[in-house]
Enzyme design. Structure first.
Site, mmCIF file in Angstrom:
data_model
loop_
_atom_site.group_PDB
_atom_site.id
_atom_site.type_symbol
_atom_site.label_atom_id
_atom_site.label_comp_id
_atom_site.label_asym_id
_atom_site.label_seq_id
_atom_site.Cartn_x
_atom_site.Cartn_y
_atom_site.Cartn_z
ATOM 1 N N LEU A 12 43.618 74.708 26.358
ATOM 2 C CA LEU A 12 45.168 74.789 26.034
ATOM 3 C C LEU A 12 45.704 73.558 26.884
ATOM 4 O O LEU A 12 46.121 73.698 28.087
ATOM 5 C CB LEU A 12 45.911 75.985 26.338
ATOM 6 N N LYS A 58 59.185 66.451 44.882
ATOM 7 C CA LYS A 58 59.193 67.429 43.240
ATOM 8 C C LYS A 58 59.378 66.110 42.350
ATOM 9 O O LYS A 58 60.249 65.419 42.103
ATOM 10 C CB LYS A 58 60.158 68.284 43.475
ATOM 11 N N ASN A 114 40.266 68.985 18.214
ATOM 12 C CA ASN A 114 40.806 67.844 18.023
ATOM 13 C C ASN A 114 40.388 67.146 16.675
ATOM 14 O O ASN A 114 40.937 66.574 16.019
ATOM 15 C CB ASN A 114 40.700 66.801 19.145
ATOM 16 N N GLN A 154 32.226 53.500 25.370
ATOM 17 C CA GLN A 154 31.604 52.375 26.057
ATOM 18 C C GLN A 154 31.057 52.488 27.378
ATOM 19 O O GLN A 154 29.840 52.155 27.933
ATOM 20 C CB GLN A 154 32.493 51.034 26.262
ATOM 21 N N GLY A 173 36.677 50.599 22.807
ATOM 22 C CA GLY A 173 38.148 50.522 23.194
ATOM 23 C C GLY A 173 38.858 49.681 22.377
ATOM 24 O O GLY A 173 38.850 49.848 20.877
ATOM 25 N N GLY A 193 37.225 47.898 19.265
ATOM 26 C CA GLY A 193 36.926 48.940 17.852
ATOM 27 C C GLY A 193 35.724 49.347 18.253
ATOM 28 O O GLY A 193 35.185 49.907 19.288
ATOM 29 N N ASP A 230 38.386 61.626 19.376
ATOM 30 C CA ASP A 230 38.216 62.942 18.453
ATOM 31 C C ASP A 230 38.813 62.565 17.167
ATOM 32 O O ASP A 230 38.205 62.976 16.228
ATOM 33 C CB ASP A 230 38.837 64.131 19.188
ATOM 34 N N VAL A 271 37.863 53.954 12.913
ATOM 35 C CA VAL A 271 38.627 53.269 13.797
ATOM 36 C C VAL A 271 40.255 53.218 13.625
ATOM 37 O O VAL A 271 41.128 52.971 14.556
ATOM 38 C CB VAL A 271 38.242 51.601 13.729
ATOM 39 N N ALA A 316 45.891 56.906 16.805
ATOM 40 C CA ALA A 316 46.089 58.160 17.807
ATOM 41 C C ALA A 316 46.971 57.775 19.011
ATOM 42 O O ALA A 316 47.504 58.351 19.765
ATOM 43 C CB ALA A 316 44.754 58.823 18.075
#
Length: 316
Positions: A13, A27, A43, A192, A230, A233, A260, A284, A290
């Protein structure tokens, strides 16, 4: 379209938020939290749904977190096949430092599994698969699950007439890389860092990654191997073909789920009968889209379609 079944045995989750700046001993006032169902195969199914496709999702769930995760998946319109897992489904937290533009990801461990849990899960997966379909095994394995489960599943699913896509890491990936053609996946994807680890050295460029991927294919590790590099591609290699698709130059908000999303977009293209070079381009473009979204969100369909033009695929 061919049936797609995704498998997630160690789901989470996922909670995502942001703070002005991450600092110790104080904090940290967080922005409103986004909650998503997470884990590799989950995903992948989420990405497929966002791109207008359909899939079925085998997920091992337990406890209140599992119930919440199942509700989120059903709200997303994903057909769910629940396998009862031991313990309590884990959670994870992603925090973006807005001042530095950096993301911190905290992954809690899942509940440990025993041998009977593994046997029962394997039975659920194989029985749920449809002959002629695609099965995606993605993400980490729960504590207590031996790496041998992945090649075992590959063999049983292929015997049923399925094509198997694997995106895993750690001991499971290393075991697959030592295989000699027995129970090998049809598609094996890695990033990679994972490829560098398997190779025992840094793969310096696209050609180097393609050489390594093709060497794995020729050793019988998989029918095709994909290495993600990365921002450069991804490369894809089979016995006789090598392709590269360049990633789009886009603003990066979060890398959660980018790999994913690649697998989801790539697998959806295969299920629709697209050629390998087009499937790679779509994967790609999906990964590029994403990273543009916040936290644990994945991709937007309109972004993927727009980015296709700037993620060309070319032979290497």
């Amino acid at each position: 379209m061919r049936d797609i079944l995704t498998v997630t045995l160690n789901p989470a989750l996922d909670f995502a938020t942001s703070v002005d700046s991450v600092a110790p001993g104080v904090k940290l006032r967080c922005a409103p939290t986004r909650t998503d169902p997470g884990g590799g195969g989950i995903n992948v199914s989420r990405a497929i749904a966002l791109l207008g496709g359909t899939s079925r999702c085998v997920v091992a769930l337990a406890g209140r977190n599992g119930e919440a995760l199942a509700d989120l998946l059903r709200e997303a319109g994903i057909e769910l096949i629940v396998h009862k897992a031991p313990g309590e489904t884990r959670s994870s937290l992603s925090v973006r430092d807005e001042k530095r533009g950096e993301q911190y990801r905290f992954m809690l461990p899942g509940p440990p599994w025993g041998p009977m849990d593994v046997i029962a899960a394997e039975k659920t997966i194989v029985e749920s698969a449809q002959p002629g379909g695609l099965v995606v095994i993605s993400g980490t394995m729960p504590p207590g699950v031996l790496p041998q489960l992945v090649p075992d599943l590959c063999g049983k699913l292929q015997a049923k007439g399925c094509e198997v896509v694997v995106d895993t890491s750690g001991p499971s990936l290393h075991l697959l890389a030592r295989a000699n053609g027995t129970s090998a996946p049809d598609v094996l994807r890695m990033n990679q860092e994972e490829a560098d680890d398997l190779a025992g050295r840094k793969l310096l460029d696209i050609n180097d990654s393609a050489d390594f991927a093709q060497s794995l294919v020729r050793r019988g590790v998989a029918r095709m191997v994909i290495v993600a590099r990365g921002p450069e591609g991804s490369v894809l290699a089979t016995e006789g073909q090598r392709f590269h698709s360049r990633a789009a130059d886009v603003p990066v908000r979060s890398k959660v789920g980018a790999g994913d999303t690649f697998v989801g977009s790539f697998t959806l293209a295969l299920a629709r009968g697209e050629p390998l070079e087009e499937a790679l381009r779509r994967g790609v473009a999906g990964a590029s889209a994403a990273v543009m979204t916040e936290g644990t969100a994945l991709c937007r369909r309109e972004d993927v379609e727009r980015l296709l033009e700037i993620c060309p695929t070319a032979p290497i």
